[in-house]
Design a protein around this motif. Structure first.
Motif: not given
Length: 241
Positions: A192-210
């Motif tokens: 829905e918003v423009e992103t670069t491949p690098e920005q999309r990759m940065s979303l692929l991270r572990p969710y906060p354990a707490e």
């Protein structure tokens, strides 16, 4: 690895989750129902953008089949997509997923997912149900594809769930976990918003354990023929994050 989930939400609740309370655009399909033991190859709801750029709920088969595949079998090896594999190849560049990563991204709703912890005896594994501590549904980062069977011309739409390194809670169970996206990240992931491949990759991270919880459940969940609310009932104390 993420190979088993649950979605015990109504059709209306799934639509509301992604469309800010708006009613469904269409009636509940025959392929949708509460599922306490969602397994690969089943048909499940995903949220993606339609041709007009609006959020839509579609029913897709779990196990991504690339457009160039010769048959459906590859789907069983593509139920998950690693963010970065052991050789350093990212999901943005892997042949099976790079097209979808560029333009066919989706959200996969789940109430919970399951993981198995190995015991002292390798043949004995204890299943755990994992979810958000506040009890709200999760949305996994997913990719989808369209494929036509060259033999029958039957058409399929399939999806995969992206996995990443584990947080402190999940590290007690497995060396991978599904990517859980917070609502503020949905617009960027869906496109829905423009992103670069690098920005999309940065979303692929572990969710906060707490913000997560995990508890042991009955081994019956290991058999996909078992499908009832009893599968998520705790059989012991939850893990400490």
């Amino acid at each position: 690895m993420c190979g088993r989930t649950t979605h015990n939400m109504t059709w209306e609740e799934i639509w509301s989750l992604y469309t800010f309370g708006k009613p469904p655009k269409r009636d509940q399909p025959n392929t949708y129902h509460d599922n306490w033991n969602v397994a690969p190859t089943t048909i499940n709801p995903v949220c993606r953008l339609d041709k007009s750029g609006e959020r839509d709920i579609a029913m897709l088969r779990w196990g991504l089949v690339p457009s160039w595949a010769k048959d459906l079998k590859i789907g069983m090896s593509c139920i998950n997509a690693r963010d970065i594999d052991a050789a350093g190849v990212t999901v943005a560049n892997r042949a099976s997923f790079r097209g979808a990563f560029k333009s066919k991204r989706c959200l996969v709703p789940a109430s919970l997912f399951f993981e198995w912890r190995k015991g002292a005896n390798p043949k004995e594994k204890q299943p755990f149900a994992i979810g958000l501590r506040d009890g709200t549904p999760m949305s996994f980062a997913g990719l989808w594809e369209w494929w036509r069977d060259p033999a029958s011309s039957e058409e399929y739409e399939t999806y995969t769930i992206i996995t990443t390194r584990p947080n402190a809670l999940m590290a007690q169970l497995h060396d991978r976990m599904p990517v859980i996206l917070a609502p503020e990240d949905w617009p960027a992931w869906l496109g829905e918003v423009e992103t670069t491949p690098e920005q999309r990759m940065s979303l692929l991270r572990p969710y906060p354990a707490e913000q997560m919880t995990a508890w042991p459940v009955d081994p019956r969940v290991g058999n996909v023929r078992n499908n009832d609310a009893g599968l998520i009932v705790p059989t012991g104390e939850p893990l400490a994050a």
